[in-house]
Scaffold this motif. Structure first.
Motif, PDB file in Angstrom:
ATOM      1  N   MET A 152      30.729  38.713  -1.521  1.00  0.00           N
ATOM      2  CA  MET A 152      30.355  39.005  -0.094  1.00  0.00           C
ATOM      3  C   MET A 152      31.406  39.789   0.404  1.00  0.00           C
ATOM      4  O   MET A 152      32.444  39.594   0.440  1.00  0.00           O
ATOM      5  N   ILE A 153      30.856  40.963   1.465  1.00  0.00           N
ATOM      6  CA  ILE A 153      32.008  41.613   1.966  1.00  0.00           C
ATOM      7  C   ILE A 153      31.487  41.735   3.630  1.00  0.00           C
ATOM      8  O   ILE A 153      30.245  42.021   3.667  1.00  0.00           O
ATOM      9  N   VAL A 154      32.339  41.218   4.514  1.00  0.00           N
ATOM     10  CA  VAL A 154      32.056  41.156   5.853  1.00  0.00           C
ATOM     11  C   VAL A 154      32.771  42.637   6.449  1.00  0.00           C
ATOM     12  O   VAL A 154      33.721  42.785   6.404  1.00  0.00           O
ATOM     13  N   TYR A 155      31.939  43.472   7.202  1.00  0.00           N
ATOM     14  CA  TYR A 155      32.514  44.422   7.803  1.00  0.00           C
ATOM     15  C   TYR A 155      32.485  44.378   9.337  1.00  0.00           C
ATOM     16  O   TYR A 155      31.737  43.697   9.760  1.00  0.00           O
ATOM     17  N   GLU A 156      33.674  45.218   9.941  1.00  0.00           N
ATOM     18  CA  GLU A 156      33.449  45.118  11.330  1.00  0.00           C
ATOM     19  C   GLU A 156      33.253  46.735  11.691  1.00  0.00           C
ATOM     20  O   GLU A 156      33.888  47.558  11.168  1.00  0.00           O
ATOM     21  N   LYS A 157      32.695  46.976  12.872  1.00  0.00           N
ATOM     22  CA  LYS A 157      32.282  48.347  13.343  1.00  0.00           C
ATOM     23  C   LYS A 157      33.415  48.672  14.182  1.00  0.00           C
ATOM     24  O   LYS A 157      34.164  48.002  14.924  1.00  0.00           O
ATOM     25  N   LYS A 158      34.064  49.743  13.545  1.00  0.00           N
ATOM     26  CA  LYS A 158      35.086  50.449  14.236  1.00  0.00           C
ATOM     27  C   LYS A 158      34.725  50.915  15.573  1.00  0.00           C
ATOM     28  O   LYS A 158      33.910  51.554  15.854  1.00  0.00           O
ATOM     29  N   SER A 159      35.908  50.944  16.591  1.00  0.00           N
ATOM     30  CA  SER A 159      35.590  51.325  17.861  1.00  0.00           C
ATOM     31  C   SER A 159      35.335  52.892  17.780  1.00  0.00           C
ATOM     32  O   SER A 159      35.919  53.769  17.282  1.00  0.00           O
TER      33      SER A 159
END
Length: 86
Positions: free
Chosen positions: A78-85
């Motif tokens: 599994m990969i968890v991503y964060e939205k960049k500003s």
């Protein structure tokens, strides 16, 4: 085989672009999904990685493109991503 990119760019229905970066990766180590071991890598604020393995957590020098490739029975689960500003 999963290639983990340092950024992922997606468009919504209105064609707006959003860029994401991986912040956590969970790997499964074992010969089948029914047996084995899980290891999580969590990115820190300095773009480094922490390895979380059962009862231990430590900073690791591993690079993003090396995660999931330590041995032949290790696979990205599994990969968890964060939205960049913007």
């Amino acid at each position: 085989k999963v290639e983990i990119n340092s950024e992922l760019t997606l468009n919504d229905r209105e064609k707006n672009k959003y860029t994401y970066k991986p912040i956590a990766i969970v790997n499964h180590i074992g010969s089948s999904i029914n047996s084995g071991h899980y290891v999580a890598y969590i990115r820190d604020l300095d773009e480094g990685w922490y390895e979380n393995n059962d009862s231990s957590t430590h900073k690791t020098p591993i690079k993003l493109n090396e995660i999931g490739k330590k041995n032949k029975n290790e696979k990205v689960y599994m990969i968890v991503y964060e939205k960049k500003s913007s």
